[in-house]
Design a protein around this motif. Structure first.
Motif, PDB file in Angstrom:
ATOM      1  N   LEU A 121       9.673  46.400  28.655  1.00  0.00           N
ATOM      2  CA  LEU A 121      10.138  46.325  30.023  1.00  0.00           C
ATOM      3  C   LEU A 121      10.156  45.017  30.701  1.00  0.00           C
ATOM      4  N   ILE A 122       9.080  44.295  30.483  1.00  0.00           N
ATOM      5  CA  ILE A 122       8.936  42.854  30.985  1.00  0.00           C
ATOM      6  C   ILE A 122      10.175  41.959  30.568  1.00  0.00           C
ATOM      7  N   ALA A 123      10.585  42.187  29.238  1.00  0.00           N
ATOM      8  CA  ALA A 123      11.554  41.329  28.591  1.00  0.00           C
ATOM      9  C   ALA A 123      12.814  41.565  29.281  1.00  0.00           C
ATOM     10  N   THR A 124      13.287  42.820  29.719  1.00  0.00           N
ATOM     11  CA  THR A 124      14.440  43.262  30.316  1.00  0.00           C
ATOM     12  C   THR A 124      14.467  43.303  31.789  1.00  0.00           C
ATOM     13  N   MET A 125      13.403  43.058  32.602  1.00  0.00           N
ATOM     14  CA  MET A 125      13.501  43.024  33.839  1.00  0.00           C
ATOM     15  C   MET A 125      12.648  42.079  34.661  1.00  0.00           C
ATOM     16  N   PRO A 126      13.375  41.232  35.196  1.00  0.00           N
ATOM     17  CA  PRO A 126      12.819  40.108  35.607  1.00  0.00           C
ATOM     18  C   PRO A 126      12.049  40.217  36.892  1.00  0.00           C
ATOM     19  N   GLN A 127      12.193  41.392  37.422  1.00  0.00           N
ATOM     20  CA  GLN A 127      11.335  41.912  38.684  1.00  0.00           C
ATOM     21  C   GLN A 127       9.919  41.956  38.337  1.00  0.00           C
ATOM     22  N   CYS A 128       9.451  42.256  37.030  1.00  0.00           N
ATOM     23  CA  CYS A 128       8.239  42.410  36.698  1.00  0.00           C
ATOM     24  C   CYS A 128       7.225  41.107  36.985  1.00  0.00           C
ATOM     25  N   CYS A 129       6.100  41.523  37.568  1.00  0.00           N
ATOM     26  CA  CYS A 129       5.335  40.380  38.017  1.00  0.00           C
ATOM     27  C   CYS A 129       3.777  40.517  37.562  1.00  0.00           C
ATOM     28  N   GLY A 130       3.313  41.630  37.148  1.00  0.00           N
ATOM     29  CA  GLY A 130       1.926  41.992  36.790  1.00  0.00           C
ATOM     30  C   GLY A 130       1.865  43.610  36.101  1.00  0.00           C
ATOM     31  N   VAL A 131       0.866  43.757  35.495  1.00  0.00           N
ATOM     32  CA  VAL A 131       0.400  44.839  34.961  1.00  0.00           C
ATOM     33  C   VAL A 131      -0.890  45.478  35.276  1.00  0.00           C
ATOM     34  N   VAL A 132      -1.204  46.808  35.510  1.00  0.00           N
ATOM     35  CA  VAL A 132      -2.476  47.121  35.945  1.00  0.00           C
ATOM     36  C   VAL A 132      -2.693  48.168  34.789  1.00  0.00           C
ATOM     37  N   TRP A 133      -3.510  47.970  33.961  1.00  0.00           N
ATOM     38  CA  TRP A 133      -3.899  48.926  32.703  1.00  0.00           C
ATOM     39  C   TRP A 133      -4.849  49.924  33.140  1.00  0.00           C
ATOM     40  N   ASN A 134      -4.340  51.293  33.015  1.00  0.00           N
ATOM     41  CA  ASN A 134      -5.637  52.102  33.506  1.00  0.00           C
ATOM     42  C   ASN A 134      -6.408  52.058  34.736  1.00  0.00           C
ATOM     43  N   GLY A 135      -6.017  51.497  35.612  1.00  0.00           N
ATOM     44  CA  GLY A 135      -6.650  51.129  36.818  1.00  0.00           C
ATOM     45  C   GLY A 135      -7.903  50.364  36.626  1.00  0.00           C
ATOM     46  N   ARG A 139      -3.399  41.746  34.809  1.00  0.00           N
ATOM     47  CA  ARG A 139      -2.895  40.714  34.138  1.00  0.00           C
ATOM     48  C   ARG A 139      -1.463  40.223  34.627  1.00  0.00           C
ATOM     49  N   PRO A 140      -1.152  39.040  34.806  1.00  0.00           N
ATOM     50  CA  PRO A 140       0.175  38.695  34.751  1.00  0.00           C
ATOM     51  C   PRO A 140       1.153  39.088  33.916  1.00  0.00           C
ATOM     52  N   ALA A 141       2.441  39.274  34.217  1.00  0.00           N
ATOM     53  CA  ALA A 141       3.601  39.749  33.381  1.00  0.00           C
ATOM     54  C   ALA A 141       3.804  38.743  32.191  1.00  0.00           C
ATOM     55  N   ASP A 142       3.725  37.363  32.408  1.00  0.00           N
ATOM     56  CA  ASP A 142       4.085  36.785  31.230  1.00  0.00           C
ATOM     57  C   ASP A 142       2.964  36.704  30.254  1.00  0.00           C
TER      58      ASP A 142
END
Length: 258
Positions: A121-135, A139-142
């Motif tokens: 998803l991050i590789a195909t969507m430049p809008q991605c800026c971070g991920v929250v894992w299981n609450g 971590r940052p998207a890069d």
């Protein structure tokens, strides 16, 4: 033990993923993983489906045109490794919900698959800026883009640090570290305290035990020991943490070394 993880992918601006492009990215990044988009042919029906089939599993990717709920504790924990996280979280305008569907999910395979999908998803969507894992872990998207390429790497090389935080703290006798997120794999967190070891050595020991438990599950029983060799063994106690609100932990300290 069954576990389905819920991951939130933060977006600078609301967006809906192109599921065909997502499928192509997963195939390119993980050619060993059989997968297809659910919902008809290669046209608009498939592009509009929120489901993607990976092997025998269905993964849902749902677009939400709103920020994730506020969680000051999450961003306080994340600041150690991601100082900009709180500011990015305050500015994001949308998010994606990613989860493997179904009952009786095994934690590690589910985490691997979810992580692979998020990386694509991050590789195909430049809008991605971070991920929250299981609450629990932000971590940052890069970093996710990089580390998720190892989603299916053999033990111990898969990206455990995307799923489990290791947080240092000061204890009454020295320093310590507590995990966040490990209980989803092993039913308890780790709380390790030392007055002998330097910070880096302590973190490495906690990380080694955490990755072992991610791989094997809740196999460390009350009174078991762990360590690099017979000269350095630590006894593990099952208890509710005195310092972290009664959190169920595997407690280890220098005072219990054998």
């Amino acid at each position: 033990m069954s576990k389905s993880f819920l991951a939130l992918v933060l977006l600078d601006t609301p967006a809906t993923p192109d599921m065909v492009a997502l499928a192509e990215a997963i195939r390119a990044r993980h050619p060993e993983l059989p997968m297809e988009v659910e919902g008809g042919g290669e046209g608009s029906a498939r592009r509009g489906s929120p489901l993607i089939r990976c092997g025998d599993e269905l993964v849902a990717v749902m677009s939400m045109p709103a920020p994730i709920p506020e969680d000051p504790g999450l961003w306080s924990r994340a600041s150690t490794l991601w100082p900009q996280g709180k500011a990015i979280a305050a500015q994001h305008q949308g998010h994606l919900i990613v989860s493997v569907l179904g009952q009786n999910q095994r934690p590690l395979p589910t985490a691997r698959l979810t992580t692979a999908v998020i990386g694509a998803l991050i590789a195909t969507m430049p809008q991605c800026c971070g991920v929250v894992w299981n609450g629990k872990v932000a971590r940052p998207a890069d970093l996710w883009l990089d580390m998720s390429s190892r989603s299916f790497a053999p033990y111990p090389d898969y990206p455990c640090s995307l799923w489990v935080d290791i947080l240092p703290f000061r204890s009454e006798t020295g320093i310590g570290a507590v995990t966040m997120g490990l209980s989803a794999f092993a039913e308890r967190e780790i709380q390790f305290e030392t007055h002998k070891l330097p910070l880096g050595t302590m973190i490495n020991k906690v990380d080694g035990l955490a990755v072992y438990l991610v791989e094997h599950g809740a196999v460390v029983k009350d009174g078991n020991t762990f360590g690099g060799d017979a000269r350095e063994r630590f006894t593990v106690r099952h208890k509710n943490s005195d310092q972290f609100g009664g959190l169920p932990v595997l407690f280890c300290s220098d005072g219990s070394a054998q």
